[in-house]
Design a protein around this motif. Structure first.
Motif, PDB file in Angstrom:
ATOM      1  N   SER A 170       5.785  26.760  -5.489  1.00 11.36           N
ATOM      2  CA  SER A 170       5.793  25.389  -5.995  1.00 11.36           C
ATOM      3  C   SER A 170       7.075  25.014  -6.730  1.00 11.36           C
ATOM      4  N   GLN A 190       4.162  29.602   4.081  1.00 11.06           N
ATOM      5  CA  GLN A 190       3.203  29.054   3.123  1.00 11.06           C
ATOM      6  C   GLN A 190       2.508  27.855   3.748  1.00 11.06           C
ATOM      7  N   ARG A 192       1.167  24.210   4.703  1.00 12.07           N
ATOM      8  CA  ARG A 192       1.818  22.907   4.672  1.00 12.07           C
ATOM      9  C   ARG A 192       1.010  21.930   3.825  1.00 12.07           C
ATOM     10  N   PRO A 193       1.675  20.980   3.183  1.00 14.11           N
ATOM     11  CA  PRO A 193       0.947  19.981   2.397  1.00 14.11           C
ATOM     12  C   PRO A 193       0.015  19.162   3.285  1.00 14.11           C
ATOM     13  N   ASP A 196       1.614  16.201   4.770  1.00 13.05           N
ATOM     14  CA  ASP A 196       2.777  16.419   5.633  1.00 13.05           C
ATOM     15  C   ASP A 196       2.582  17.699   6.442  1.00 13.05           C
ATOM     16  N   ALA A 199       5.594  19.460   8.217  1.00 13.74           N
ATOM     17  CA  ALA A 199       6.758  19.904   7.446  1.00 13.74           C
ATOM     18  C   ALA A 199       7.174  21.301   7.876  1.00 13.74           C
ATOM     19  N   ASP A 203      11.580  22.396   4.707  1.00  7.34           N
ATOM     20  CA  ASP A 203      11.215  21.145   4.037  1.00  7.34           C
ATOM     21  C   ASP A 203      10.472  21.410   2.732  1.00  7.34           C
ATOM     22  N   ILE A 204       9.606  22.425   2.746  1.00  8.86           N
ATOM     23  CA  ILE A 204       8.814  22.756   1.563  1.00  8.86           C
ATOM     24  C   ILE A 204       9.655  23.473   0.516  1.00  8.86           C
ATOM     25  N   GLN A 205      10.565  24.330   0.966  1.00 10.69           N
ATOM     26  CA  GLN A 205      11.266  25.193   0.021  1.00 10.69           C
ATOM     27  C   GLN A 205      12.537  24.577  -0.561  1.00 10.69           C
TER      28      GLN A 205
END
Length: 344
Positions: A170, A190, A192-193, A196, A199, A203-205
């Motif tokens: 996070s 991990q 995905r939201p 999204d 992603a 995009d997440i990191q």
């Protein structure tokens, strides 16, 4: 291109008994050192044989230290809420001495809710407990009083404060690691939201990296560990065959942990698990598209959840060191100079 450090990560999941798993991974780490890897990292998991094979990383790394001489030894990670923080500080200090100063200490809150109950904890408590225990570990290494006035850590280990890494999924975790001046550990995959689902891992990191760098104290050198799954082989068909076996075997647990999978084809699984697989050229192309990984200071690769046979893991390590990692900014293996023999 920024020079990278190269690491090998293992969750000790070889298809064997516990004793054989430990033997095989020791050989894999010896191979990693031989071909030039800078570090090795070991996960800690309690109870779940199919999820992780090692509850006692310090014990295992002490064994590895006796079989190696140069490679750095990292915990990736110690699930701190389940530990006694004073014992973590002590064990780390002793292991660092035994290994000649090679220990790197990765810490995390833990991600398997069911494991906490055996330690008399609720998973919902892990963040708060981590914060308290983390401070106790640092206080012990700083030589501060632990309870009674005469209680101070022995052996002293203030230098370990500069070798702490925090694992997180996070932005809040990135801020926490940055404010502490610790290294940041990014996961191989991990969930995905919900808002999204398409992603990418990058995009997440990227926001986590941005938050970490913004929070880092002035003058503190960033340490960003990018962990990724890859299996490099001489033959693409062979690599895909083992990927299909390994990813399907891990699929139910993967979905249960919150991941979404679009379909059950091998291509779907490779995308969902964020796997990089194939020949050296194919893996290089795949990793070069991973823009978050390009910001890492430490490239750390693992074969899970593909889990090919041991000889192919050894070969993959060699191909990574000789072909893949240099293309990503790693300077290549160091050749030890040979001593000249002078006849007398």
């Amino acid at each position: 291109m920024t020079t990278k450090r190269l690491g090998f990560f293992s969750r000790l999941l070889d298809n064997a008994t516990a004793a054989e798993r430990y033997r095989l991974v020791t050989e894999q780490i010896v191979q990693a050192e031989k071909v030039g890897f800078d570090s090795t990292w070991i996960a800690q998991h309690h109870f779940h044989e199919a999820e992780g094979g090692l509850p006692s990383p310090f014990v295992f790394l002490a064994h590895v230290a006796a079989r190696t001489s140069r490679i750095r030894l990292g915990t990736g990670v110690i699930t701190l809420p389940m530990e006694n923080p004073v014992r973590v500080a002590e064990d780390a200090a002793v292991l660092d001495l035994l290994s000649g100063g090679r220990l790197e200490v990765g810490l995390g809150t833990g991600a398997t809710p069911a494991s906490f109950e055996a330690f008399g904890l609720q998973a919902s408590q892990r963040g708060e407990i981590f914060g308290r225990y983390y401070q106790t570990v640092l206080d012990a290494w700083r030589g501060r009083r632990l309870g009674h006035d005469e209680n101070h850590l022995y052996p002293a280990a203030p230098h370990l404060i500069d070798r702490v890494w925090q694992a997180t999924f996070s932005v809040a975790g990135g801020i926490r690691a940055g404010q502490a001046g610790d290294g940041l550990m990014l996961s191989r995959t991990q969930p995905r939201p919900a808002d999204d689902p398409d992603a990418t891992l990058s995009d997440i990191q990227h926001p986590v990296i941005d938050a970490y760098l913004a929070a880092l104290p002035p003058g503190r050198t960033p340490r960003i560990l990018g962990s990724r799954t890859l299996f490099v082989a001489d033959d693409r068909k062979e690599a895909l065959r083992y990927a299909e076996i390994g990813l399907n075997a891990a699929l139910d647990r993967f979905i249960a942990s919150g991941h979404k999978v679009r379909g059950r084809t091998l291509a779907d699984l490779i995308a969902a698990f964020d796997v990089h697989i194939g020949t050296p050229d194919e893996v290089i192309e795949s990793l070069q598209a991973d823009t978050a990984l390009s910001r890492a200071t430490d490239l750390v690769f693992q074969v899970h959840s593909i889990d090919p046979p041991h000889p192919l893991i050894l070969r993959s390590l060699e191909l990574v060191a000789d072909k893949v990692a240099p293309a990503l900014g790693w300077p290549g293996r160091t050749v030890e100079p040979r001593l000249a023999v002078v006849a007398g």
